[in-house]
Design an enzyme around this catalytic site. Structure first.
Site, PDB file in Angstrom:
ATOM      1  N   ASP A 308      17.452  11.784  27.382  1.00 47.18           N
ATOM      2  CA  ASP A 308      18.650  11.527  28.261  1.00 47.18           C
ATOM      3  C   ASP A 308      19.556  12.690  28.059  1.00 47.18           C
ATOM      4  O   ASP A 308      19.554  13.455  27.087  1.00 47.18           O
ATOM      5  CB  ASP A 308      19.222  10.174  27.798  1.00 47.18           C
ATOM      6  CG  ASP A 308      20.606   9.948  28.678  1.00 47.18           C
ATOM      7  OD1 ASP A 308      20.517  10.023  29.919  1.00 47.18           O
ATOM      8  OD2 ASP A 308      21.636   9.823  28.097  1.00 47.18           O
ATOM      9  N   ASP A 506      21.335   7.647  23.811  1.00 46.11           N
ATOM     10  CA  ASP A 506      22.392   6.966  23.217  1.00 46.11           C
ATOM     11  C   ASP A 506      23.170   6.003  23.648  1.00 46.11           C
ATOM     12  O   ASP A 506      23.973   5.491  23.219  1.00 46.11           O
ATOM     13  CB  ASP A 506      23.421   8.104  22.694  1.00 46.11           C
ATOM     14  CG  ASP A 506      24.413   8.457  23.921  1.00 46.11           C
ATOM     15  OD1 ASP A 506      23.838   8.620  25.088  1.00 46.11           O
ATOM     16  OD2 ASP A 506      25.539   8.925  23.603  1.00 46.11           O
ATOM     17  N   ASP A 510      19.683   3.335  27.925  1.00 44.04           N
ATOM     18  CA  ASP A 510      18.666   4.153  27.318  1.00 44.04           C
ATOM     19  C   ASP A 510      17.867   3.183  26.848  1.00 44.04           C
ATOM     20  O   ASP A 510      16.609   3.331  26.398  1.00 44.04           O
ATOM     21  CB  ASP A 510      18.855   5.301  26.715  1.00 44.04           C
ATOM     22  CG  ASP A 510      19.730   6.319  27.310  1.00 44.04           C
ATOM     23  OD1 ASP A 510      19.368   6.867  28.354  1.00 44.04           O
ATOM     24  OD2 ASP A 510      20.543   6.943  26.542  1.00 44.04           O
TER      25      ASP A 510
END
Length: 767
Positions: A308, A506, A510
């Site tokens: 990400d 994080d 996600d």
């Protein structure tokens, strides 16, 4: 069940050690019958223990070496070798406890997701606003969402609104939605109260689907296959055949028992878990918590890493990158006044503005008469002036002029956010903020490749131009933009064709991908999130290059585990052949097997020893030097931006180089001494840390180029001023402007170079 199982294993181990020790004490005192009785009890305990383990394996339809242990223990009792049986029991119990702890995985709770889910909603009725359970909300109902509340169900806005959508997209910047736009459940209203018309129920809303995605993805996670299980497929039949042949050829069951005793698979059941546990411990010391031996093995096998962006490859929090003064306005004073009123604002951009002012050493005033317009900006009095700080649309309204449009265009080009500062009704400055790339991210990607990762992918909810920029700088193979949680799951499915996947993120958004990947890695330096609950690996330090070190540790631990198994079982097989030939009795075989076990354990304990990693361990003196130079480096940021500002202000219509001369004095007084100190102190420090002088060659070259360009500026300005009677021409201004822009480009590149190559060696940790 997991806790009960652990207690049972510990109880068996305790009893096995007590019975073995009691038998040894009795034998030492000459009470051989008591010793045999104690050891026999230990062997019986081990037999029951091994039978239970074998039964569980059979129910789960997986291969197991426990059948060898069962036959060895039964055979030891049969031929009158209780000591061998008691030792085997202790070894089996110890191995089981270690393996249980190494392979245990933390429960992937959805507590944070479910706790955040809204329970109540404000329904608008003819009689007013009525608070009801969210389960009672139907389609086409009108709801009121107050400031700071989570949108309970998907809906369509009846008017403009501002939302924090980070729970779904991971992007930290508030998003403005116009009336008539669709809004998803799970986002937070950070603007004024807003009305929406529901388009789903709570059960079918976006946020409920996100929770279900996590649960479904967790169910698809691959189970951990023990090292012992992989060897058991070939080892168990081989052992049984060899024992049967020895019995048949010699006509003596003792030989078969000797083969089974020597074949007791303690290297599999004990040495391998020790290596894995050592890897877990070493990873934890690096600030990487790996949730069990299963996750460590999968981490070692990873070939594809999917990142990400926000909070992972970037800081996850906006930072002030530039302050643009209008018509020569004092940017420091504009920033000081903006930060003064922002001290009492809860807006996501207020904190970075205050931090930027304090980092420049500006003294803030205590504001008064502060009024905040949620999601738009703040107004107050500071320094004897009325100050407004906020979104450009809120400040300019419908009177946005050319300068304000240029600021907006520059922000859009850089993927930045812009905030305007108005003092006593006059717009004086613009503050640009950007989520900066982590300085250690490019080195981390290179370290991942050197650790054996074959493919690196960036999957983000951000727009394509911003994602592409980050991807180019960091050095990934593929960039996937505009991804929602389901898109990331689909990306993981595609990337799994290239090898086992590691997902790094994080945010709450996600969590599904973290649970679905072969290994999920969450960054939790700023606190626990749903992502850390769904992940197999959690980074507790605020630096992503620790992931590369964790992969190295995992691969080394797995390699050592396999070495210990290979050596231990190889020697066991030689001993089995000797036992089958009648060269070893069961008692001697048991003693030899313990020697082999100790050797295998000694090999496994190598995993505890330190090894060279990517993370640089700087001496304390170098850390202090680096911190001092970094402070100076950060303090020069306004001067660097002043180079571009002066160049922007130079005009061929009214030629004047007074600002350029003042800038040159500041560059010679402040910048050049710092660059020389960098060359004298920073370059050798980095060379020592990286064990390479070639690694700092580019750093030295840019130091020389900066000094060269400043000297060129001095010569140019001196030549223009050589004849006081000669007027400054437009060509003179163009030459100075061109040189300033070139110097600015070199300085910006050099600062990024130092951030990545030098100051990231000892990064500043987030609060």
């Amino acid at each position: 069940m997991g806790t009960l199982r652990r207690h049972q294993d510990l109880l068996v181990l305790a009893l096995a050690v007590v019975l073995l020790g009691a038998g040894g004490l009795a034998w030492a005192r000459g009470a051989s019958s008591v010793a045999d009785g104690s050891w026999s009890a230990g062997a019986v305990l081990g037999l029951v223990f091994a039978l239970a383990a074998m039964g569980a394996a059979l129910r789960e339809r997986r291969p197991t070496v426990d059948v060898i242990a069962v036959l060895a223990l039964a055979g030891a009792l049969w031929v009158g070798e209780p000591l061998a049986g008691a030792i085997i029991t202790a070894m089996l119990a110890t191995g089981q406890v270690l393996e249980e702890r190494a392979a245990a995985r933390a429960r992937r709770e959805l507590s944070l997701l479910t706790a955040r889910a809204p329970r109540r909603a404000r329904r608008i009725t003819a009689d007013g606003v009525l608070e009801v359970p969210v389960e009672e909300i139907g389609l086409n109902e009108h709801l009121l969402v107050a400031t700071g509340e989570v949108v309970p169900v998907d809906g369509r806005l009846t008017g403009p609104a501002t939302f924090d959508e980070s729970a779904l997209t991971g992007e930290p910047a508030p998003v403005e939605r116009p009336g008539g736009d669709d809004v998803r459940s799970g986002v937070v209203n950070v603007g004024p109260p807003v009305e929406l018309v529901t388009t789903t129920t709570a059960e079918t809303s976006t946020y409920a689907a996100l929770v279900r995605l996590v649960a479904e993805a967790q169910a698809t996670s691959a189970p951990f296959v023990r090292v012992a299980d992989r060897w058991a497929v070939a080892f168990v039949p081989l052992t049984l055949v060899l024992a049967g042949v020895a019995w048949w050829l010699a006509g003596d069951p003792v030989r078969a028992v000797a083969v089974l005793v020597v074949a007791t698979p303690c290297p599999l059941l004990l040495a391998a878990p020790i290596a894995i546990v050592s890897g877990l411990s070493r990873s934890a010391r690096l600030g990487v918590v790996v949730k069990g031996g299963a996750a460590l093995e999968r981490l070692a096998a990873g070939q594809v890493v999917v990142f990400d962006k926000t909070g992972t490859l970037t800081r996850g929090r906006p930072a002030v990158t530039d302050v643009l003064g209008r018509d020569g306005a004092d940017t420091d004073e504009a920033l000081r006044l903006a930060a003064s009123v922002d001290q009492v604002s809860a807006h996501v951009l207020a904190g970075p503005i205050v931090e930027a002012a304090l980092s420049r050493g500006l003294r803030l005033d205590l504001p008064s008469d502060v009024e905040e317009s949620p999601g738009r900006g703040v107004r107050g009095s500071a320094g004897g002036a009325t100050v407004r700080v906020g979104r450009p649309e809120w400040i300019t309204g419908s009177r946005a002029d050319r300068w304000a449009r240029q600021v907006r265009r520059r922000a859009d080009l850089d993927g930045s956010m812009s905030v305007l500062v108005e003092v006593d009704g006059v717009i004086v400055a613009a503050i640009l903020l950007h989520d900066p790339i982590r300085p250690d991210a490019p080195r981390m990607v290179r370290a991942l490749r050197s650790a054996g990762i074959r493919r690196v992918v960036l999957a983000t909810g951000d727009r394509a131009d911003v994602a592409d920029t980050v991807g180019r700088i960091v050095g990934v193979d593929t960039v996937l933009a505009d991804c929602d949680p389901s898109d990331k799951l689909a990306a993981l499915g595609r990337e799994s064709r290239h090898g086992p996947t590691i997902m790094v993120g994080d945010g709450i958004n996600d969590a599904p991908a973290l649970a679905a990947a072969d290994v999920g890695v969450a960054l939790a330096a700023r606190g626990a999130t749903a992502s850390s609950e769904a992940a197999d690996v959690v980074l507790t330090v605020d630096r992503v290059d620790a992931l590369a070190d964790a992969i190295l540790v995992a691969r080394r631990s797995r390699g050592i585990a396999l070495q210990s198994v290979t050596v231990g079982m190889g020697l066991s097989m030689l001993a089995m052949a000797a036992a089958a030939a009648g060269w070893l009795t069961p008692a001697v075989g048991a003693a030899l097997q313990e020697v082999i076990d100790l050797l295998a354990i000694a090999i496994a304990l190598r995993a505890v020893l330190p090894t060279r990693l990517h993370t640089i361990d700087l001496p304390e003196e170098d850390r202090r030097t680096l911190a001092l130079l970094r402070t100076e480096h950060d303090g020069l940021a306004p001067l660097v931006e002043r180079v571009a500002a002066v160049a922007d202000q130079l005009s061929t219509q009214d030629p004047s180089l007074a600002a350029a001369r003042e800038l040159l004095d500041a560059l010679e007084r402040d910048l050049l001494p710092h660059e020389r100190a960098d060359e004298e102190l920073l370059v050798p420090l980095v060379a020592r840390a990286l064990h390479s002088h070639e690694a700092v060659a580019a750093l030295s070259r840019t130091h020389a180029e900066i000094e060269h360009q400043v000297h060129r500026l001095r010569r140019l300005l001196d030549s223009v001023s050589a004849d006081p009677g000669e007027p400054i021409t437009a060509d003179d201004v163009v030459d100075v402007r061109r040189l300033l822009y070139g110097l600015y480009a070199v300085l910006k590149f050099h600062n990024a170079q130092e951030d990545e190559g030098a100051f990231s060696l000892a990064p500043v940790h987030a609060a």
